[in-house]
Design a protein around this motif. Structure first.
Motif, mmCIF file in Angstrom:
data_model
loop_
_atom_site.group_PDB
_atom_site.id
_atom_site.type_symbol
_atom_site.label_atom_id
_atom_site.label_comp_id
_atom_site.label_asym_id
_atom_site.label_seq_id
_atom_site.Cartn_x
_atom_site.Cartn_y
_atom_site.Cartn_z
ATOM 1 N N LYS A 108 0.734 -1.522 -0.054
ATOM 2 C CA LYS A 108 -0.011 0.260 0.134
ATOM 3 C C LYS A 108 0.427 0.810 0.279
ATOM 4 C CE LYS A 108 -3.152 1.627 2.487
ATOM 5 N NZ LYS A 108 -4.143 2.253 3.357
ATOM 6 N N ALA A 109 0.686 2.324 -0.405
ATOM 7 C CA ALA A 109 1.321 3.256 -1.048
ATOM 8 C C ALA A 109 1.150 4.343 -0.051
ATOM 9 C CB ALA A 109 0.710 4.195 -2.389
ATOM 10 N N PRO A 110 2.130 4.743 1.009
ATOM 11 C CA PRO A 110 2.184 6.078 1.558
ATOM 12 C C PRO A 110 0.591 6.877 1.438
ATOM 13 C CG PRO A 110 4.655 5.770 1.579
ATOM 14 C CD PRO A 110 3.396 4.992 0.371
ATOM 15 N N TRP A 111 1.030 8.069 3.321
ATOM 16 C CA TRP A 111 -0.461 8.347 2.154
ATOM 17 C C TRP A 111 -0.416 9.574 1.439
ATOM 18 C CZ3 TRP A 111 0.122 13.527 4.436
ATOM 19 C CH2 TRP A 111 1.221 13.398 5.140
ATOM 20 N N TYR A 112 1.383 10.240 1.756
ATOM 21 C CA TYR A 112 1.937 11.360 1.617
ATOM 22 C C TYR A 112 1.791 11.296 -0.769
ATOM 23 C CZ TYR A 112 5.935 8.463 2.515
ATOM 24 O OH TYR A 112 7.437 7.460 2.543
ATOM 25 N N GLN A 113 2.160 9.816 -0.514
ATOM 26 C CA GLN A 113 2.639 9.746 -2.017
ATOM 27 C C GLN A 113 1.070 10.360 -2.806
ATOM 28 O OE1 GLN A 113 4.050 5.935 -3.156
ATOM 29 N NE2 GLN A 113 3.899 5.771 -4.817
ATOM 30 N N ILE A 119 -2.545 15.722 -5.910
ATOM 31 C CA ILE A 119 -2.228 16.945 -6.964
ATOM 32 C C ILE A 119 -1.280 17.351 -8.174
ATOM 33 C CG2 ILE A 119 -0.236 18.977 -5.720
ATOM 34 C CD1 ILE A 119 -0.682 18.321 -2.787
ATOM 35 N N GLU A 120 -0.768 15.696 -7.776
ATOM 36 C CA GLU A 120 -0.256 15.901 -9.687
ATOM 37 C C GLU A 120 -1.106 16.095 -10.685
ATOM 38 O OE1 GLU A 120 2.871 13.221 -9.421
ATOM 39 O OE2 GLU A 120 4.573 14.584 -9.040
ATOM 40 N N ARG A 129 -10.060 10.582 -10.058
ATOM 41 C CA ARG A 129 -10.107 10.405 -8.405
ATOM 42 C C ARG A 129 -8.783 9.164 -8.407
ATOM 43 N NH1 ARG A 129 -12.892 10.446 -3.738
ATOM 44 N NH2 ARG A 129 -12.509 8.303 -2.687
ATOM 45 N N VAL A 130 -7.807 9.696 -7.505
ATOM 46 C CA VAL A 130 -6.909 8.659 -7.186
ATOM 47 C C VAL A 130 -7.589 7.849 -4.994
ATOM 48 C CG1 VAL A 130 -4.757 7.877 -6.572
ATOM 49 C CG2 VAL A 130 -5.133 9.755 -8.258
ATOM 50 N N GLU A 131 -7.365 6.778 -5.359
ATOM 51 C CA GLU A 131 -8.510 5.934 -4.430
ATOM 52 C C GLU A 131 -6.868 6.152 -3.292
ATOM 53 O OE1 GLU A 131 -10.314 2.375 -5.166
ATOM 54 O OE2 GLU A 131 -11.710 3.253 -6.225
ATOM 55 N N PRO A 132 -7.270 5.937 -2.069
ATOM 56 C CA PRO A 132 -6.104 5.581 -1.314
ATOM 57 C C PRO A 132 -5.329 4.257 -1.129
ATOM 58 C CG PRO A 132 -7.780 6.482 0.448
ATOM 59 C CD PRO A 132 -8.430 6.548 -1.419
ATOM 60 N N GLY A 133 -4.013 4.348 -1.560
ATOM 61 C CA GLY A 133 -2.887 3.039 -1.176
ATOM 62 C C GLY A 133 -2.883 2.729 -2.603
ATOM 63 N N ARG A 134 -3.937 3.476 -3.749
ATOM 64 C CA ARG A 134 -3.563 2.503 -5.227
ATOM 65 C C ARG A 134 -2.740 4.378 -5.520
ATOM 66 N NH1 ARG A 134 -6.667 -2.004 -6.457
ATOM 67 N NH2 ARG A 134 -7.984 -1.759 -5.210
#
Length: 138
Positions: A108-113, A119-120, A129-134
């Motif tokens: 799972k990707a870190p929250w800051y990533q 933002i990018e 929409r980017v889901e958390p962890g993806r």
């Protein structure tokens, strides 16, 4: 015949005295109730602290036992004694559920990533929409 007033001077004085007594007792009674409530809370905190102390005493007693330390090191850290052969079993049932055989599971990707990628994405104007962890597809 003269009509008597319904409220005499004595009755008015008595009413004022009763109100003064009631008003002078209201604050101490309220403080008494608040103090009783505070005492009950402090007794509950004391009981919880004693329970924590008991648990910490038990934990301290366990940590003094060399056998317990050895068992914990073996189970948690996979330590082996000198001269022993240690084996680590791979869970094959989990590997069969992965999409690609032999591929490592995706972390799972870190929250800051995730925040930075969103933002990018907004900056590029993609609006996805980017889901958390993806991670978003390029």
């Amino acid at each position: 015949m003269k009509k008597r007033p319904q409220l005499t001077g004595r009755a008015a004085i008595l009413a004022v005295v009763v109100c003064a007594i009631a008003m002078s007792l209201a604050y101490p009674v309220r403080e008494f109730i608040a103090q009783r409530r505070q005492i009950a809370q402090l007794e509950q905190q004391r009981a919880e602290a004693l329970e924590d102390l008991r648990e910490l005493g038990e934990r301290s007693r366990l940590l003094q036992d060399p056998g317990y330390i050895s068992r914990e090191a073996r189970s948690r850290l996979h330590y082996c004694r000198a001269g022993e052969k240690c084996y680590v079993w791979k869970d094959t049932a989990r590997g069969s559920r992965s999409p690609a055989a032999g591929a490592p599971p995706q972390a799972k990707a870190p929250w800051y990533q995730t925040v930075w990628e969103s933002i990018e994405a907004v900056d590029r104007g993609t609006g996805r929409r980017v889901e958390p962890g993806r991670t978003p597809a390029p």
